[in-house]
Design a protein around this motif. Sequence first.
Motif, PDB file in Angstrom:
ATOM      1  N   SER A   1       1.419   0.984  10.662  1.00  0.00           N
ATOM      2  CA  SER A   1       0.855   0.190   9.568  1.00  0.00           C
ATOM      3  C   SER A   1      -0.249  -0.730  10.072  1.00  0.00           C
ATOM      4  N   LEU A   2      -0.040  -1.314  11.253  1.00  0.00           N
ATOM      5  CA  LEU A   2      -1.057  -2.199  11.825  1.00  0.00           C
ATOM      6  C   LEU A   2      -2.312  -1.412  12.209  1.00  0.00           C
ATOM      7  N   ARG A   3      -2.110  -0.200  12.726  1.00  0.00           N
ATOM      8  CA  ARG A   3      -3.265   0.625  13.103  1.00  0.00           C
ATOM      9  C   ARG A   3      -4.085   1.045  11.890  1.00  0.00           C
ATOM     10  N   ASN A   4      -3.402   1.335  10.799  1.00  0.00           N
ATOM     11  CA  ASN A   4      -4.084   1.867   9.613  1.00  0.00           C
ATOM     12  C   ASN A   4      -4.442   0.793   8.591  1.00  0.00           C
ATOM     13  N   ASN A   5      -4.079  -0.456   8.879  1.00  0.00           N
ATOM     14  CA  ASN A   5      -4.426  -1.571   7.983  1.00  0.00           C
ATOM     15  C   ASN A   5      -3.837  -1.432   6.582  1.00  0.00           C
ATOM     16  N   TRP A   6      -2.717  -0.750   6.469  1.00  0.00           N
ATOM     17  CA  TRP A   6      -1.995  -0.703   5.193  1.00  0.00           C
ATOM     18  C   TRP A   6      -0.521  -0.520   5.482  1.00  0.00           C
ATOM     19  N   PRO A   7       0.332  -1.361   4.877  1.00  0.00           N
ATOM     20  CA  PRO A   7      -0.018  -2.398   3.903  1.00  0.00           C
ATOM     21  C   PRO A   7      -0.728  -3.584   4.559  1.00  0.00           C
ATOM     22  N   PRO A   8      -1.328  -4.472   3.751  1.00  0.00           N
ATOM     23  CA  PRO A   8      -1.965  -5.670   4.305  1.00  0.00           C
ATOM     24  C   PRO A   8      -0.983  -6.467   5.156  1.00  0.00           C
ATOM     25  N   VAL A   9      -1.513  -7.236   6.071  1.00  0.00           N
ATOM     26  CA  VAL A   9      -0.675  -7.944   7.046  1.00  0.00           C
ATOM     27  C   VAL A   9       0.348  -8.848   6.372  1.00  0.00           C
ATOM     28  N   HIS A  10      -0.055  -9.554   5.312  1.00  0.00           N
ATOM     29  CA  HIS A  10       0.901 -10.473   4.663  1.00  0.00           C
ATOM     30  C   HIS A  10       2.032  -9.707   3.978  1.00  0.00           C
ATOM     31  N   VAL A  11       1.723  -8.516   3.445  1.00  0.00           N
ATOM     32  CA  VAL A  11       2.778  -7.686   2.831  1.00  0.00           C
ATOM     33  C   VAL A  11       3.705  -7.154   3.911  1.00  0.00           C
TER      34      VAL A  11
ATOM     35  N   GLN B   1      13.649  -2.235  -0.974  1.00  0.00           N
ATOM     36  CA  GLN B   1      12.959  -3.513  -1.111  1.00  0.00           C
ATOM     37  C   GLN B   1      11.543  -3.416  -0.545  1.00  0.00           C
ATOM     38  N   ALA B   2      11.405  -2.753   0.593  1.00  0.00           N
ATOM     39  CA  ALA B   2      10.083  -2.562   1.191  1.00  0.00           C
ATOM     40  C   ALA B   2       9.212  -1.695   0.288  1.00  0.00           C
ATOM     41  N   GLU B   3       9.796  -0.665  -0.310  1.00  0.00           N
ATOM     42  CA  GLU B   3       9.032   0.238  -1.184  1.00  0.00           C
ATOM     43  C   GLU B   3       8.508  -0.502  -2.409  1.00  0.00           C
ATOM     44  N   GLN B   4       9.324  -1.403  -2.949  1.00  0.00           N
ATOM     45  CA  GLN B   4       8.866  -2.182  -4.099  1.00  0.00           C
ATOM     46  C   GLN B   4       7.656  -3.036  -3.724  1.00  0.00           C
ATOM     47  N   LYS B   5       7.689  -3.618  -2.538  1.00  0.00           N
ATOM     48  CA  LYS B   5       6.561  -4.443  -2.091  1.00  0.00           C
ATOM     49  C   LYS B   5       5.325  -3.584  -1.826  1.00  0.00           C
ATOM     50  N   LEU B   6       5.528  -2.361  -1.367  1.00  0.00           N
ATOM     51  CA  LEU B   6       4.400  -1.456  -1.154  1.00  0.00           C
ATOM     52  C   LEU B   6       3.768  -1.046  -2.479  1.00  0.00           C
ATOM     53  N   VAL B   7       4.592  -0.800  -3.477  1.00  0.00           N
ATOM     54  CA  VAL B   7       4.057  -0.452  -4.803  1.00  0.00           C
ATOM     55  C   VAL B   7       3.292  -1.642  -5.374  1.00  0.00           C
ATOM     56  N   TYR B   8       3.827  -2.842  -5.185  1.00  0.00           N
ATOM     57  CA  TYR B   8       3.115  -4.044  -5.628  1.00  0.00           C
ATOM     58  C   TYR B   8       1.743  -4.159  -4.942  1.00  0.00           C
ATOM     59  N   ALA B   9       1.645  -3.645  -3.701  1.00  0.00           N
ATOM     60  CA  ALA B   9       0.398  -3.762  -2.937  1.00  0.00           C
ATOM     61  C   ALA B   9      -0.643  -2.732  -3.357  1.00  0.00           C
ATOM     62  N   MET B  10      -0.269  -1.775  -4.198  1.00  0.00           N
ATOM     63  CA  MET B  10      -1.230  -0.766  -4.660  1.00  0.00           C
ATOM     64  C   MET B  10      -2.265  -1.391  -5.583  1.00  0.00           C
ATOM     65  N   ASN B  11      -3.497  -0.864  -5.546  1.00  0.00           N
ATOM     66  CA  ASN B  11      -4.428  -1.239  -6.610  1.00  0.00           C
ATOM     67  C   ASN B  11      -4.075  -0.426  -7.857  1.00  0.00           C
ATOM     68  N   HIS B  12      -4.740  -0.699  -8.984  1.00  0.00           N
ATOM     69  CA  HIS B  12      -4.267  -0.104 -10.228  1.00  0.00           C
ATOM     70  C   HIS B  12      -4.535   1.402 -10.288  1.00  0.00           C
ATOM     71  N   THR B  13      -5.600   1.853  -9.679  1.00  0.00           N
ATOM     72  CA  THR B  13      -5.842   3.294  -9.642  1.00  0.00           C
ATOM     73  C   THR B  13      -4.727   3.989  -8.871  1.00  0.00           C
ATOM     74  N   GLN B  14      -4.305   3.398  -7.769  1.00  0.00           N
ATOM     75  CA  GLN B  14      -3.202   3.969  -6.994  1.00  0.00           C
ATOM     76  C   GLN B  14      -1.903   3.960  -7.800  1.00  0.00           C
ATOM     77  N   PHE B  15      -1.658   2.868  -8.513  1.00  0.00           N
ATOM     78  CA  PHE B  15      -0.447   2.781  -9.319  1.00  0.00           C
ATOM     79  C   PHE B  15      -0.452   3.838 -10.424  1.00  0.00           C
ATOM     80  N   LEU B  16      -1.604   4.026 -11.068  1.00  0.00           N
ATOM     81  CA  LEU B  16      -1.696   5.036 -12.123  1.00  0.00           C
ATOM     82  C   LEU B  16      -1.571   6.443 -11.557  1.00  0.00           C
ATOM     83  N   CYS B  17      -2.099   6.676 -10.371  1.00  0.00           N
ATOM     84  CA  CYS B  17      -1.946   7.983  -9.733  1.00  0.00           C
ATOM     85  C   CYS B  17      -0.470   8.243  -9.435  1.00  0.00           C
ATOM     86  N   TYR B  18       0.235   7.215  -8.993  1.00  0.00           N
ATOM     87  CA  TYR B  18       1.682   7.311  -8.782  1.00  0.00           C
ATOM     88  C   TYR B  18       2.376   7.670 -10.097  1.00  0.00           C
TER      89      TYR B  18
END
Length: 671
Positions: free
Chosen positions: A194-204, A237-254
Amino acid sequence: MDHIPRVSEVLYVGLCRKIGTPTEVTIRRDVLDMKEMIETPLQIYRGERLMMSGSYREGFRFESSDLDRMLWGCHYKLISDISQSSFYTASGNTIILMDSTDTPPGFVRLQLLTPTSNPNISSSLVLLNDRVYISSSQFQQQSVDFINNALRHLTFTPHGPCATTTFQSTEIDHAYCFASIHWPVIAQPWVDRSLRNNWPPVHVLADILKHGCHCVPIASKTISSENELEWRLSFSQAEQKLVYAMNHTQFLCYGLLKIFQKEVLKEPLCSYFMKTTMFWIIQADCIRWCPRDLLNCFWTCFKYLIQCVYRGEFPNFFIPQNNMFLNKVVGHARTSLLEQLNRYYRMGVSCLLHSKTLRSILLPALISPSFVLHSAEGHYNAVEDVDRVLKKEIFPLSFHEKEFTHCLLLLKSIDKLSRLSFSPYQTLSLQHATAEVLTQTAFVMLNNASCCTHRQVYILDKTVCNMLRLAARVGSVTQSLLYLALYYYRMGRYNDALHVTYLTKQRLSQPYIMYRGVVDNEAVGRLSLSRKMKTAWVDDVRLDNGLHIIKELILEQEVSKQNGTLVLIISPFVLTDMLSVLCNYRLSNISQYLQSLTDLQTLLISDDGRYVPLHIRDLSWQILGICQHVVGDLHGALQSYQESLRQRPSHTIQKATEARIQYISRQFHGT
């Protein structure tokens, strides 16, 4: 079709209307987050945490959305290394070690290191190599038995790691599990990736690591004599935070993938595979996530799925060594699925037209080259739509506590939260919850009181009134007045109850009132959300079946409670007429109670669902019958009770209705 940005944009807007705009999804999440923040201190006091998970918590509101809940004891401390036991020296804690030695990737054994007094755990213990482990299969069966004994009106059955039941066409999953604040060693490579790929953001990422993981009672599919000792690592719990970190296009694609899976692919794939696909593709950072590229985003995800099925491997996002296709998508099922996917692959993204939902969005854009859909957040009703979504999400928030101590803990939690800064939607949720908890606390006090002196009665009356008036200062139109009117009626203060009921009817008659149907939003459009809720928002009155507020409905509450229904739901338009009938009758105002009775009957006969929703008409007709019965109109009451039986049995009060019919029959025959 995948090269037409216009079609992608139409799909984006169509999915916004089907799944939710960015604002709507934010509202849904903020409201649930606030409810969790309010309830957490009480859950810790009780010793059991509850977390809502799954698509509903993520922000989806599909008609078929299930309610998924994870529950775990606060005193069970799960550690991933024996050295971590030093963190839990307090007495009363039960320490459990996650042992991943000789277990399949993503699974652990739970070794009990300290004694436990929990009978569900004690009866699930297995001795292996002089060590005590908790059997996942036995623990789950114990959990199913426990919840069936606690909720006798429902029947729960084992399903995966959950105890599952269906209530009013909604599937409810309860997963009893163990929680750990320690990130498992086997998932440490995910952190590095995750740190190498910069996703999710560091605070998430930091938030995910702080909250750890869970262990749920289900074993791997491998054949082993020790299989029953395996527990699956859950990262819900981690998955919920990852979904929250999606932008809206990503959320709609999901959401697009979920719709496609449900309506086209179906078995053996499930929505969890769609979510995992999204995580892998987002982290790979190989496409541009924007409305004009939505079709390309879907197609990239679709090709990833095909590749996984072709290889027979679907890596878990957190633990890639865990092949989630193992013993699930194999043999004939895999071959059949691959043929199906290849058939859709040859179609290109036009395969989306096989979905009824997606076809209705895409066809107009394909038929007409000039067809566009305007942004769901940009049209003239945007403000009113946001109000409706807020009201729809906030008003179901309820706190069915029966103990005064628990109510005080909720009030203390609300008081602490009220001093912090939150988003506008969370602040409004807190405001609504304040009124709800104050009202609940007032009636809990009233129902549990045992006053022996006039002074005690006076103090109780003053305290309850102050609480209800304080709720009125912050709550909606319904919370402001109707619960106060109910209290006055209960205490025999009929003139006071009539006065409040009259004020309520005046406010309910205003054109800007938001209950159901079209409203005139001009008068309140520029008000703050707080003022708008207090001025214009109206909801049904919910009588907690564990608290007797009005004696005329005690029978209905008891019958409904026996059938597992938590509340009686009453239209405010029905309740105001009911109180007008009863108060005027008690005061011998004959013409007034007859007029109110006529108003109530006319309302039920002529309404098209705008003032008395169809799903609560069983109780509404019952209330008319009760009012007619009270004033002596036995024939009218009999007809109303019979009409109640013909309605949708939402409140499960048929036995109460039949009992009232029998009582009238005896009165007819003089027995």
